[in-house]
Design a protein around this motif. Structure first.
Motif, PDB file in Angstrom:
ATOM      1  N   LEU A   1       0.821  -1.213   0.000  1.00  0.00           N
ATOM      2  CA  LEU A   1       0.000   0.000   0.000  1.00  0.00           C
ATOM      3  C   LEU A   1       0.850   1.256   0.000  1.00  0.00           C
ATOM      4  N   ASP A   2       2.071   1.169   0.543  1.00  0.00           N
ATOM      5  CA  ASP A   2       2.948   2.337   0.549  1.00  0.00           C
ATOM      6  C   ASP A   2       3.372   2.715  -0.863  1.00  0.00           C
ATOM      7  N   SER A   3       3.790   1.725  -1.643  1.00  0.00           N
ATOM      8  CA  SER A   3       4.215   2.032  -3.013  1.00  0.00           C
ATOM      9  C   SER A   3       3.040   2.526  -3.842  1.00  0.00           C
ATOM     10  N   LEU A   4       1.871   1.945  -3.632  1.00  0.00           N
ATOM     11  CA  LEU A   4       0.692   2.388  -4.370  1.00  0.00           C
ATOM     12  C   LEU A   4       0.330   3.820  -3.984  1.00  0.00           C
ATOM     13  N   GLY A   5       0.388   4.120  -2.675  1.00  0.00           N
ATOM     14  CA  GLY A   5       0.101   5.476  -2.233  1.00  0.00           C
ATOM     15  C   GLY A   5       1.093   6.481  -2.777  1.00  0.00           C
ATOM     16  N   SER A   6       2.381   6.113  -2.790  1.00  0.00           N
ATOM     17  CA  SER A   6       3.402   7.009  -3.338  1.00  0.00           C
ATOM     18  C   SER A   6       3.171   7.260  -4.822  1.00  0.00           C
ATOM     19  N   THR A   7       2.793   6.213  -5.534  1.00  0.00           N
ATOM     20  CA  THR A   7       2.545   6.367  -6.967  1.00  0.00           C
ATOM     21  C   THR A   7       1.367   7.293  -7.219  1.00  0.00           C
ATOM     22  N   ILE A   8       0.288   7.119  -6.447  1.00  0.00           N
ATOM     23  CA  ILE A   8      -0.885   7.977  -6.623  1.00  0.00           C
ATOM     24  C   ILE A   8      -0.559   9.416  -6.235  1.00  0.00           C
ATOM     25  N   HIS A   9       0.256   9.580  -5.185  1.00  0.00           N
ATOM     26  CA  HIS A   9       0.711  10.925  -4.799  1.00  0.00           C
ATOM     27  C   HIS A   9       1.427  11.598  -5.967  1.00  0.00           C
TER      28      HIS A   9
END
Length: 500
Positions: free
Chosen positions: A256-264
């Motif tokens: 979820l961290d990598s996905l959140g960073s990507t969406i950011h």
């Protein structure tokens, strides 16, 4: 004011000169992207000279005597609203940068290029002492830079204005204080609650995370014809409306961290790709400062990517890619857990994130003022982490070496993260009031209406308006923390079953 008259010759000459400086600056941005993403480790000595030379050329163009003469000729000239905005923005940059010697600009550019690999190696080796001399040098250069611009002003305020030209430091401090007042009791209540939100556990291979990140970008509307996705030690986005690139990073235990960073980073890139193409090279084709830029990334990261409607839509894709069986509610809870022991800012939950920002703001403000010695940073950082977040880093890699910003000489940048979060909530509330069924659209994977609202309210204007004017036009009021605090209390109150 509108006019049908052709602009004075001085206007055309001024804008041509500014465009050339902009093109050089954007080329320097590509050199920086390459250094952080693809350049061989041994390339730094040449790259620092290249970036220093390009920075010096761009600076010389911007502060040329002709620029001052053209600006003087345009004082009181009859210009359209857009032309007046262009002159206002160029004048502001000229009046600041003309005070800074070109050789200092070149030194700063070279020093930041040289600092990047030093920081990266120091972080890998958990060795703050190896980075300390470089940090000392960057602080000296940036203090000198601030003193040239305004020797009588708070140097940190001068540096902050590079990132946010139309919100003063006092306003930023008030917003940060209001956030701390509102968030500390909310965080305490969350941690005292008996709620046990779902967590995503397991090992999630990097290639699968990479494919899911790409799928998320495509789903949200990222234009890969004008961008690309890469991996970097510290996620970032950079570029122009014709080439807006994003990077992310992966941890196999934290999908979820990598996905959140990507969406950011998508939010940043969506803003950049939405800037008017026909105004490239002009202030009308540039973003309106870091507060607005961060509002776009935080809006997509938090109000979209951490929302229940988004996970109702996206969880089948997550499950298909990773072989999980999450329900939408479980994914929503996992994306919004408030951590007891979070050390890393870019992995922080939506609430404690702002205490990370306050910590960094206080430390770098004291560093710039000379009230804190570089050698004291690790101890002060760890003490304030314990005080503000209830956790003490075991290593400097997890503490004061985790962020890339100081290696860029970006002192004054951190407050814009919280300002951007505050503005994101304010803008999203305005969008919800004007877009019928926005949550239902997101639940169906439809983002066109939101993009259209953001394009109309923010992106297409470039720097035509000052920050406050832009915010007022989009939301009918000036920047306020109240929308964010109301949103946070409602969202996390429901998630954690708090009495409100």
């Amino acid at each position: 004011m509108a006019t049908d008259q052709a602009p004075p010759e001085a206007y055309d000459e001024l804008l041509d000169q500014y465009r050339r400086a902009t093109y050089l600056g954007d080329a320097n941005g590509v050199l920086n992207w390459d250094q952080e993403v693809m350049m061989p480790e041994g390339g730094t000595p040449a790259r620092s000279k290249q970036r220093g030379a390009v920075s010096a050329l761009a600076h010389d163009l911007l502060v040329d005597d002709d620029v001052g003469r053209w600006l003087e000729e345009l004082s009181g000239a009859e210009l359209s609203d857009e032309e007046s905005a262009v002159v206002r923005e160029i004048r502001r940059q000229y009046e600041r940068q003309a005070k800074v010697p070109t050789d200092l600009v070149e030194k700063i550019s070279e020093a930041t290029a040289e600092a990047h690999p030093v920081w990266r190696e120091a972080k890998e080796n958990d060795d703050f002492g190896a980075f300390a001399p470089t940090l000392e040098r960057l602080l000296e250069l940036k203090r000198e830079y601030a003193a040239h611009i305004d020797p009588d002003a708070d140097p940190y305020a001068v540096l902050f204005a590079d990132y946010e030209p139309y919100i003063d430091l006092e306003t930023a401090e008030r917003v940060l204080e209001r956030l701390r007042e509102g968030l500390v009791p909310l965080i305490d209540a969350v941690r005292d609650s008996n709620a046990d939100l779902h967590a995503v556990e397991g090992t999630f291979p990097e290639p699968d995370q990479h494919e899911l990140a790409r799928e998320a970008l495509e789903t949200l509307g990222y234009d890969f014809d004008r961008g690309r996705l890469d991996i970097a030690p510290h996620p970032f986005s950079s570029g122009t409306q014709f080439d807006a690139r994003v990077t992310t990073r992966f941890e196999e235990s934290e999908p979820l961290d990598s996905l959140g960073s990507t969406i950011h980073e998508f939010g940043h890139a969506a803003y950049t790709q939405g800037l008017p193409r026909d105004a490239y090279g002009s202030p009308l084709g540039e973003h309106r400062g870091l507060t607005v830029h961060e509002s776009q990334s935080r809006l997509f990261e938090n109000h979209v990517g951490r929302s229940e409607p988004f996970w109702a839509f996206f969880v089948p894709r997550f499950n298909d890619r990773h072989g999980t069986e999450l329900t939408p509610r479980e994914a929503y809870e996992a994306a919004n857990r408030v951590y007891e022991d979070n050390l890393i800012r870019v992995e922080a939950d939506e609430l404690t994130y702002h205490l990370h920002i306050v910590l960094r703001f206080e430390i770098e403000r004291d560093l710039v003022a000379g009230d804190l010695e570089v050698a004291e940073v690790p101890a002060v950082w760890n003490d304030r982490m314990a005080e503000y977040l209830g956790v003490r880093p075991d290593t400097d890699r997890e503490g004061c070496l985790q962020d890339i910003h100081w290696s860029h000489g970006s002192f004054g940048y951190f407050p814009t993260y919280s300002l951007g979060s505050v503005l994101a909530a304010q803008l999203y509330a305005a969008a919800e009031s004007e877009i019928d069924g926005l949550g239902s659209q997101i639940r169906s994977g439809e983002f066109d209406a939101l993009h259209g609202w953001l394009d109309e309210s923010v992106h297409r204007h470039g720097c035509r308006y000052t920050t406050d004017d832009l915010i007022r036009r989009a939301s009918d009021e000036s920047l306020t923390a109240e929308y964010f605090l109301e949103y946070a209390e409602s969202k996390f109150g429901d998630l954690y079953g708090l009495d409100r």
